[in-house]
Design an enzyme around this catalytic site. Structure first.
Site, PDB file in Angstrom:
ATOM      1  CB  THR A 106      -0.955   0.034   1.214  1.00 47.25           C
ATOM      2  OG1 THR A 106      -0.203  -0.099   2.408  1.00 47.25           O
ATOM      3  CG2 THR A 106      -1.997  -1.069   1.139  1.00 47.25           C
TER       4      THR A 106
ATOM      5  CG  HIS B 231      -2.685 -15.648  -4.136  1.00 43.54           C
ATOM      6  ND1 HIS B 231      -3.106 -14.730  -3.209  1.00 43.54           N
ATOM      7  CD2 HIS B 231      -2.989 -16.857  -3.621  1.00 43.54           C
ATOM      8  CE1 HIS B 231      -3.652 -15.374  -2.183  1.00 43.54           C
ATOM      9  NE2 HIS B 231      -3.608 -16.646  -2.408  1.00 43.54           N
TER      10      HIS B 231
ATOM     11  CG  ASP C 295       3.101  -6.294  -5.787  1.00 44.62           C
ATOM     12  OD1 ASP C 295       2.478  -5.803  -4.824  1.00 44.62           O
ATOM     13  OD2 ASP C 295       4.121  -6.999  -5.646  1.00 44.62           O
TER      14      ASP C 295
HETATM   15  N1  APR Z   1       1.474  -1.724   6.764  1.00 48.10           N
HETATM   16  C1  APR Z   1       0.977  -2.760   7.502  1.00 48.10           C
HETATM   17  N2  APR Z   1      -0.271  -3.294   7.317  1.00 48.10           N
HETATM   18  C2  APR Z   1      -1.017  -2.738   6.340  1.00 48.10           C
HETATM   19  C3  APR Z   1      -0.577  -1.634   5.553  1.00 48.10           C
HETATM   20  C4  APR Z   1       0.741  -1.126   5.802  1.00 48.10           C
HETATM   21  N3  APR Z   1       1.255  -0.122   5.108  1.00 48.10           N
HETATM   22  N4  APR Z   1      -1.559  -1.319   4.671  1.00 48.10           N
HETATM   23  C5  APR Z   1      -2.594  -2.191   4.914  1.00 48.10           C
HETATM   24  N5  APR Z   1      -2.267  -3.035   5.902  1.00 48.10           N
HETATM   25  C6  APR Z   1      -3.022  -4.185   6.412  1.00 48.10           C
HETATM   26  C7  APR Z   1      -4.535  -4.008   6.432  1.00 48.10           C
HETATM   27  O1  APR Z   1      -4.929  -3.449   7.673  1.00 48.10           O
HETATM   28  C8  APR Z   1      -5.022  -5.455   6.283  1.00 48.10           C
HETATM   29  O2  APR Z   1      -5.068  -6.102   7.559  1.00 48.10           O
HETATM   30  O3  APR Z   1      -2.783  -5.235   5.494  1.00 48.10           O
HETATM   31  C9  APR Z   1      -3.914  -6.119   5.455  1.00 48.10           C
HETATM   32  C10 APR Z   1      -4.282  -6.345   3.988  1.00 48.10           C
HETATM   33  O4  APR Z   1      -5.275  -7.336   3.973  1.00 48.10           O
HETATM   34  P1  APR Z   1      -6.093  -7.652   2.626  1.00 48.10           P
HETATM   35  O5  APR Z   1      -6.523  -6.414   1.985  1.00 48.10           O
HETATM   36  O6  APR Z   1      -7.130  -8.658   2.987  1.00 48.10           O
HETATM   37  O7  APR Z   1      -4.983  -8.293   1.666  1.00 48.10           O
HETATM   38  P2  APR Z   1      -4.381  -9.780   1.679  1.00 48.10           P
HETATM   39  O8  APR Z   1      -4.372 -10.354   3.044  1.00 48.10           O
HETATM   40  O9  APR Z   1      -3.103  -9.740   0.952  1.00 48.10           O
HETATM   41  O10 APR Z   1      -5.483 -10.552   0.767  1.00 48.10           O
HETATM   42  C11 APR Z   1      -5.273 -11.879   0.475  1.00 48.10           C
HETATM   43  O11 APR Z   1      -7.128 -11.930  -1.048  1.00 48.10           O
HETATM   44  O12 APR Z   1      -8.276 -10.737  -2.549  1.00 48.10           O
HETATM   45  C12 APR Z   1      -7.421 -11.782  -2.436  1.00 48.10           C
HETATM   46  O13 APR Z   1      -5.869 -12.662  -3.982  1.00 48.10           O
HETATM   47  C13 APR Z   1      -6.110 -11.554  -3.170  1.00 48.10           C
HETATM   48  O14 APR Z   1      -3.868 -12.042  -2.433  1.00 48.10           O
HETATM   49  C14 APR Z   1      -5.085 -11.467  -2.040  1.00 48.10           C
HETATM   50  C15 APR Z   1      -5.739 -12.228  -0.927  1.00 48.10           C
END
Ligand code: APR
Length: 264
Positions: A28, A132, A117
């Site tokens: 992010t 993935h 990515d």
């Molecule tokens: N630093 C630390 N934590 C962060 C930051 C940051 N800069 N930005 C966001 N987060 C946290 C959010 O609070 C959340 O708990 O990272 C987490 C991201 O979670 P998701 O959006 O659910 O992403 P992810 O866990 O990677 O999703 C898993 O779901 O949609 C599918 O295939 C897709 O690979 C993905 C999988």
């Protein structure tokens, strides 16, 4: 927070085989939104998430139709992929670079990422498992062979009316990205499980830990494994599977940990 950062650095030094598990949260700070956070892709586009859940069944039912829609710039699949379009320009942030540095120092042995990515590799990390899959890549559904973007001339195949694209082995080719409901490719699954069993320290960075089977990797680690979460918020692992959570931004916390490791 500083105590936990020092503790993580000491735990990394003490450990014998350390791996990192990463999710959208680590990217992010590179300008790529996560999925389920307040500004998440699915949070903001629930219809896109619905479409994403349909994709694998659509592909299985009609690979030719899937590819025709996939290559139609006006099609709903292109719209879904365009949401992920920001990925192309993104650059690694200090969180990615810190993990690459820990690998270079001989501390970190492997990264298993949910992210498509390619930013870990861009930051210089060598031993990266893309759980993935990866964007700009394609995969044979039979032999798991991967194809780079320039190895498959999709427009020519389409013009010649030869969709879907086929591999030399006769298997149908699909985007390498793993769709919801699609099995994790066997080579990736096998390698990831081996790493999870082998490690005695696991750094879990920027994931909500709700998507399986990835979220089962911490659960299958050896009970003696030290499990450290670095995340903006607690997850289902917190206080259940992980030993401690360092709550905050990976791009701020991971460089500090790498610095401390260097000093110890
Ligand atoms: N630093 C630390 N934590 C962060 C930051 C940051 N800069 N930005 C966001 N987060 C946290 C959010 O609070 C959340 O708990 O990272 C987490 C991201 O979670 P998701 O959006 O659910 O992403 P992810 O866990 O990677 O999703 C898993 O779901 O949609 C599918 O295939 C897709 O690979 C993905 C999988």
């Amino acid at each position: 927070m500083e105590d936990l950062i020092q503790r993580a650095a000491e735990d990394l030094i003490k450990a014998r085989y350390r791996i990192a598990l990463t999710g959208a949260g680590i990217s992010t700070e590179s300008g790529i939104p996560d999925f389920r956070g307040p500004d998440g892709i699915w949070t903001k586009n629930p219809e896109a998430e619905m479409k994403a859940y349909e994709l694998y069944n659509q592909f299985k039912a009609d690979p030719k139709g899937y590819w025709e829609e996939r290559l139609d710039p006006q099609g709903s699949i292109s719209r879904l992929f365009s949401i992920l379009g920001v990925i192309g320009e993104a650059q690694p942030n200090p969180g990615h670079h810190a993990l690459a540095e820990l690998e270079k120092m001989g501390i970190l042995n492997c990264i298993i990422t949910q992210n498509v990515d390619g930013l870990h590799q861009k930051a210089g990390s060598k031993n990266v498992i893309e759980y993935h899959g990866g964007i700009n890549k394609f995969r044979c559904m039979v032999c798991n062979r991967r194809f780079g973007k320039d190895e498959l001339n999709l427009e020519k195949i389409k013009m010649e009316g030869k969709l879907p694209p086929y591999c030399q082995c006769g298997g149908v080719i699909k985007d390498d990205g793993v769709f919801f409901g699609e099995p994790i490719p066997s080579d990736v699954l096998g390698r990831s499980q081996k790493e999870a069993w082998k490690c005695d320290l696991m750094l879990i960075c920027g994931t909500s830990a709700v998507v399986y089977p990835f979220a089962s990797l911490p659960e299958m680690a050896n009970p003696a494994t030290t499990i450290i979460e670095i995340n903006a918020e607690p997850t289902p692992l917190t206080g259940r599977i992980s030993d401690y959570l360092i709550q905050g931004k990976t791009g701020e916390i991971l460089p500090k940990i790498a610095e401390r490791v260097k000093k110890i």
